[in-house]
Design a protein around this motif. Structure first.
Motif, PDB file in Angstrom:
ATOM      1  N   PRO B  95       0.766  -1.186   0.115  1.00  0.00           N
ATOM      2  CA  PRO B  95      -0.053  -0.013   0.054  1.00  0.00           C
ATOM      3  C   PRO B  95       0.920   1.263  -0.055  1.00  0.00           C
ATOM      4  O   PRO B  95       1.872   1.448   0.668  1.00  0.00           O
ATOM      5  N   TRP B  98      -2.668   7.018   1.288  1.00  0.00           N
ATOM      6  CA  TRP B  98      -3.953   6.621   2.048  1.00  0.00           C
ATOM      7  C   TRP B  98      -4.278   5.364   2.232  1.00  0.00           C
ATOM      8  O   TRP B  98      -4.643   4.817   3.464  1.00  0.00           O
ATOM      9  N   LYS B  99      -3.728   4.534   1.347  1.00  0.00           N
ATOM     10  CA  LYS B  99      -3.999   3.052   1.638  1.00  0.00           C
ATOM     11  C   LYS B  99      -2.977   2.376   2.604  1.00  0.00           C
ATOM     12  O   LYS B  99      -3.345   1.509   2.979  1.00  0.00           O
ATOM     13  N   ALA B 103      -5.366  -0.153   4.357  1.00  0.00           N
ATOM     14  CA  ALA B 103      -4.991  -1.844   3.902  1.00  0.00           C
ATOM     15  C   ALA B 103      -4.766  -2.407   5.346  1.00  0.00           C
ATOM     16  O   ALA B 103      -5.307  -3.554   5.649  1.00  0.00           O
ATOM     17  N   ARG B 125      -4.618  -8.802  -4.785  1.00  0.00           N
ATOM     18  CA  ARG B 125      -5.167  -7.381  -4.590  1.00  0.00           C
ATOM     19  C   ARG B 125      -6.495  -7.217  -4.695  1.00  0.00           C
ATOM     20  O   ARG B 125      -7.270  -6.498  -3.592  1.00  0.00           O
ATOM     21  N   TRP B 129      -9.172  -6.107  -1.547  1.00  0.00           N
ATOM     22  CA  TRP B 129      -9.738  -4.766  -1.302  1.00  0.00           C
ATOM     23  C   TRP B 129     -11.292  -4.954  -1.456  1.00  0.00           C
ATOM     24  O   TRP B 129     -11.880  -4.319  -0.711  1.00  0.00           O
TER      25      TRP B 129
END
Lengths: 101, 232
Positions: B95, B98-99, B103, B125, B129
């Motif tokens: 990540p 902001w991930k 994550a 992935r 998500w």
């Protein structure tokens, strides 16, 4: 310690653990023994929580409507009934027994 | 690849929906244990890991706020497996921005399971998500609904909610009982917790039972060589 303290401390600590896995280099917990203990900890705590939840009444051990409810739940899980239905069935069994006794 | 991708999205959404439905039981049981609706919601929003949430609520149900330290310790110990998941997912999700916050937060049993069931890293992935997002949204909505239902029920023992809590823990445990070692630890821990209940303050029996896992895990008692190889 109020319930809010418990909720906030436990939430922050548990959420922080998730970040630890991303921050430290792979290694320590990938080793056989720590990974095995982490897996077994989950199992031991869940089993202990079942025992306390099914038998405990404060510091006493009491056998009541919870036990038949738990047996019904185990039978339903064994035939792959979904979680939500099993939990509702367990509640119904215990409530039913209490209503007639 | 796009058909594969659609399949992974469907899998993730299905797992997400099924898991989110547990949130109803969590919300109701949290309120039955003495938490208010907002406390139940904060647990699902911030802690967001079912086993730890149920554990905290279970210990509070047994001992109230006085069992707070044991409740915190129980939920933290149950959250330790998320560290292992994080180490596994970090090189896959990689990540950025902001991930890097979202994550790890969404790294839980189900998102990891769906991701690791895929072969190609791109599909892993997608699985991670989609599952994580579906559960985060669904779990928080259903927690609120469950908590409001629990609030409306009043006398929770007449409704059998104490038995429902035991059944919920059993549901979290059931899929993990795949080896002799797992079964032995579960049985040993349940016996230790029951025996300790009359002599220890509420909450502590659960922590003492964790010793069973450490002892069995350290020396790999009841474990087979083949399993070790498969687990490594």
């Amino acid at each position: 310690m109020t319930l809010w303290h418990v909720v906030l401390v436990a939430s922050v600590a548990t959420a922080a653990l998730k970040f630890v896995g991303y921050l430290v280099p792979a290694g320590f917990l990938e080793r056989e023994r720590p990974a095995r203990i982490a897996d077994l900890l989950t199992i031991a705590l869940l089993a202990a929580l079942i025992a306390v939840q099914a038998l405990g009444a404060g510091q006493a051990l009491v056998v009541d409507a919870r036990i038949p409810a738990l047996i019904v739940a185990a039978a339903l899980y064994a035939v792959r009934v979904p979680f939500v239905l099993v939990v509702a069935a367990a509640a119904a069994v215990a409530a039913g027994i209490r209503a007639v006794t | 690849m796009s058909a594969e991708r659609a399949r992974v999205v469907r899998d993730g959404l299905a797992v997400g929906l099924a898991t989110a439905a547990y949130g109803i039981s969590f919300g109701a049981l949290a309120v039955a244990a003495g938490l208010d609706v907002w406390q139940a919601c904060v647990l699902s929003l911030v802690m967001f890991t079912g086993g730890s949430q149920f554990a905290l609520v279970g210990v509070i149900a047994a001992g109230g706020a006085a069992a707070g330290p044991a409740a915190i310790a129980s939920s933290v110990m149950l959250g330790l497996r998320n560290v292992v998941y994080g180490m596994r997912m970090s090189p896959i999700v990689r990540p950025t921005g902001w991930k890097r916050i979202v994550a790890p937060w969404w790294t839980i049993d189900e998102s990891v399971a769906v991701a690791l069931a895929q072969r190609a890293p791109a599909l892993q992935r997608v699985g991670f998500w989609v599952t994580g997002a579906a559960i985060y949204v669904g779990w928080n909505l259903t927690t609120l609904i469950g908590a409001l239902i629990g609030d409306a029920l009043g006398d929770t023992s007449a409704w059998g909610l104490d038995a429902a809590a035991a059944a919920a823990f059993l549901g979290l445990l059931w899929p993990r009982l795949k080896s002799v070692q797992a079964g032995a630890v579960a049985a040993g821990a349940a016996v230790v917790a029951a025996l300790a209940t009359p002599v220890l303050a509420p909450g502590l029996p659960v922590l003492v039972a964790a010793v069973v896992a450490v002892v069995v895990g350290w020396w790999n008692l009841f474990g087979r060589r083949a399993e070790q190889a498969a687990g490594a």
